[in-house]
Every structure is written in structure tokens, then in C-alpha cells.
Design a protein around this motif. Structure first.
Motif, mmCIF file in Angstrom:
data_model
loop_
_atom_site.group_PDB
_atom_site.id
_atom_site.type_symbol
_atom_site.label_atom_id
_atom_site.label_comp_id
_atom_site.label_asym_id
_atom_site.label_seq_id
_atom_site.Cartn_x
_atom_site.Cartn_y
_atom_site.Cartn_z
ATOM 1 N N ALA A 13 0.867 -1.148 0.087
ATOM 2 C CA ALA A 13 -0.056 -0.059 -0.087
ATOM 3 C C ALA A 13 0.848 1.187 0.062
ATOM 4 C CB ALA A 13 -0.933 -0.063 1.107
ATOM 5 N N VAL A 14 2.147 1.191 0.501
ATOM 6 C CA VAL A 14 3.121 2.232 0.299
ATOM 7 C C VAL A 14 3.667 2.367 -1.094
ATOM 8 C CG1 VAL A 14 5.360 3.204 1.246
ATOM 9 C CG2 VAL A 14 3.735 1.884 2.689
ATOM 10 N N ASP A 15 3.401 3.451 -1.823
ATOM 11 C CA ASP A 15 3.771 3.640 -3.016
ATOM 12 C C ASP A 15 5.284 4.053 -2.970
ATOM 13 O OD1 ASP A 15 4.092 4.321 -5.656
ATOM 14 O OD2 ASP A 15 3.169 5.934 -5.729
ATOM 15 N N VAL A 16 6.017 3.299 -3.402
ATOM 16 C CA VAL A 16 7.735 3.537 -3.368
ATOM 17 C C VAL A 16 7.994 4.397 -4.272
ATOM 18 C CG1 VAL A 16 7.940 1.404 -1.921
ATOM 19 C CG2 VAL A 16 7.968 1.518 -4.413
ATOM 20 N N THR A 17 7.385 4.727 -5.305
ATOM 21 C CA THR A 17 7.606 5.555 -6.475
ATOM 22 C C THR A 17 8.382 6.988 -6.155
ATOM 23 O OG1 THR A 17 6.391 4.963 -7.781
ATOM 24 C CG2 THR A 17 7.243 6.681 -8.417
ATOM 25 N N PRO A 18 7.610 7.795 -5.098
ATOM 26 C CA PRO A 18 8.258 8.981 -4.590
ATOM 27 C C PRO A 18 9.541 8.600 -3.772
ATOM 28 C CG PRO A 18 5.777 8.879 -4.324
ATOM 29 C CD PRO A 18 6.116 7.321 -4.641
ATOM 30 N N ILE A 19 9.604 7.633 -3.019
ATOM 31 C CA ILE A 19 10.857 7.342 -2.283
ATOM 32 C C ILE A 19 11.942 7.065 -3.237
ATOM 33 C CG2 ILE A 19 11.635 5.841 -0.530
ATOM 34 C CD1 ILE A 19 8.989 5.324 0.484
ATOM 35 N N ARG A 20 11.559 6.336 -4.304
ATOM 36 C CA ARG A 20 12.769 5.904 -5.387
ATOM 37 C C ARG A 20 13.333 7.152 -6.071
ATOM 38 N NH1 ARG A 20 12.812 1.338 -10.059
ATOM 39 N NH2 ARG A 20 14.865 2.079 -10.931
ATOM 40 N N ALA A 21 12.072 8.059 -6.227
ATOM 41 C CA ALA A 21 12.513 9.308 -7.185
ATOM 42 C C ALA A 21 13.485 10.319 -6.180
ATOM 43 C CB ALA A 21 11.069 10.011 -7.229
ATOM 44 N N ALA A 22 13.074 10.271 -4.964
ATOM 45 C CA ALA A 22 13.566 11.247 -4.111
ATOM 46 C C ALA A 22 15.294 10.762 -3.809
ATOM 47 C CB ALA A 22 12.995 11.404 -2.420
ATOM 48 N N ALA A 23 15.348 9.487 -3.432
ATOM 49 C CA ALA A 23 16.526 8.873 -3.334
ATOM 50 C C ALA A 23 17.284 8.965 -4.453
ATOM 51 C CB ALA A 23 16.493 7.186 -2.901
ATOM 52 N N ALA A 24 16.805 8.623 -5.865
ATOM 53 C CA ALA A 24 17.625 8.671 -7.057
ATOM 54 C C ALA A 24 18.204 10.329 -7.132
ATOM 55 C CB ALA A 24 16.792 8.277 -8.064
#
Length: 224
Positions: free
Chosen positions: A117-128
Motif C-alpha cells: 500500500a506504500v507507494d515507493v515511487t516517490p521514495i525512489r525518486a527522492a533517493a535517485a
């Protein structure tokens, strides 16, 4: 010969050889280079960056602990060495902050039932975004564990137990209703066929019992 060094670079690594401000990236293999002022061995292989469990607040203000792991690799050895004293730490911090922001928009029920349920797309974008400045590439972000308070786990277990007990009672009631319906049907059948009722009665008599039958007004005794 005194002004040259032999350098062996392991597979999956690169060695940066510095002479003044000039740098030479040496790939895997054996190299004979002019004696450098400094060398740095950089591991280019994929690596896992575990993010320790973070205490975060969900959309309904419940405090949960969430842990995740990043999969990354070095794509620019020079940037990795020169632009940050702790490039891994920089990516870690960006992912940590993004995780808190994302979890703040997810309800605790969804978060506990489904980690996806946690959308990891924003997390990956911020880390990237940060990783790109320090020579890293973030390949994947995975939510590993969602840990809720003990009292919430206990309450959830009680709800599941109550539902299971309710389903068991419902099934028992359905079975009993079906049995009663079958008995009622059998009773109507026996009422319509008295001879069948007598035969059923004889079948139900225990072995060795004495049975008295009335045939044309006369009684006939038999032993079962």
C-alpha cells in the motif's frame, strides 16, 4: 621503473589513480601506471542499503515502525569519491525523509494489511535525485517490515478470533438446520407409508432384543 606502479584491479571494481588534479579510472585487470599521488578502490557491484525501522505517523495518526531496503550501484566512481564524504548516507537520508512523507498519507489499516500500500515511487525518486549527484543509481526500493504497537496487534487478533468463532457458529447452525429439514422430510415420508415406518422401527431395534409384531390381530414374537 621507479616512477611506475603496478596496480591490480579486482573484478567488479575500479581504481581511481590521482596525479595532482588529474584522475585515471582503471578497470578490472593489471595495470602499469605512473606512480600516482593517491588511489581509491571503488566497488561498482550492486549493494543493499538497509534503512533501519523508522517511527512514522500514518494518515490516522497511528505510530508504526517501517523498515525498507534500497538496491543501488555506483555508476560514476569519480563523483562517488569526490562529491560527498558519505554518499551512502546522503541517499539513506533522502529515502528516510521520503518514507515519512509517504506513510503520512497512508491509513494504518492499509499499511498493516498490505505493505505494498506504500507507494515507493516517490521514495525512489527522492533517493535517485540525491544518488545522481554522488555517482550512485537507485535500482529498487522495497518495504520490508511494518511493525505496529503491541496493543494494536492484540486488538487485531481479537477481531480475527471473533470473526472465526462467528463463522464456526454459523456453519454449525446451517448444519443443524439441514439435519432438522432432513428429519422433517423423513417424518412426512413415514407418515405416508406406515409399513415403512414399522420396517424402520425394526431396523432400529438393538441386536438380541425381543420384537412383537401384530399380524391380523395376532401377535408374533421374534428374536432379533
Amino acid at each position: 621503473m621507479l616512477f611506475h606502479n603496478r596496480i591490480t584491479v579486482s573484478p567488479g571494481h575500479t581504481v581511481l589513480a590521482y596525479r595532482g588534479t588529474a584522475v585515471q579510472a582503471l578497470p578490472a585487470g593489471r595495470h602499469r601506471v605512473r606512480k600516482p599521488d593517491a588511489t581509491f578502490d571503488v566497488d561498482l557491484r550492486e549493494r543493499l542499503i538497509p534503512v533501519a525501522p523508522q517511527e512514522v505517523l500514518t494518515a490516522d495518526s497511528m505510530s508504526v515502525r517501517v523498515s525498507m531496503t534500497l538496491r543501488a550501484c555506483v555508476i560514476d566512481a569519480v563523483a562517488f569519491v569526490e562529491r560527498s564524504a558519505d554518499p551512502i548516507g546522503a541517499v539513506y537520508l533522502a529515502a528516510q525523509v521520503a518514507l515519512r512523507e509517504v506513510c503520512a498519507g497512508v491509513g494504518s489499516d492499509d499499511l498493516v494489511r498490505r505493505g505494498e500500500a506504500v507507494d515507493v515511487t516517490p521514495i525512489r525518486a527522492a533517493a535517485a535525485e540525491v544518488a545522481g549527484t554522488v555517482g550512485l543509481e537507485v535500482l529498487e526500493v522495497v518495504i520490508r517490515d511494518v511493525i505496529v504497537p503491541a496493543e494494536v496487534r492484540t486488538a487485531a487478533l481479537e477481531v480475527i478470533t471473533a470473526k472465526t468463532r462467528g463463522q464456526a457458529k454459523l456453519e454449525a447452525a446451517r448444519a443443524e438446520t439441514a439435519a432438522l429439514r432432513a428429519l422433517a422430510n423423513a417424518g412426512r415420508l413415514l407418515d405416508a407409508h406406515p409399513a415403512l415406518a414399522q420396517l424402520r422401527l425394526v431396523e432400529a431395534v438393538p441386536y438380541g432384543a425381543r420384537v412383537v409384531l401384530s399380524v391380523g390381530g395376532a401377535e408374533v414374537a421374534t428374536e432379533d
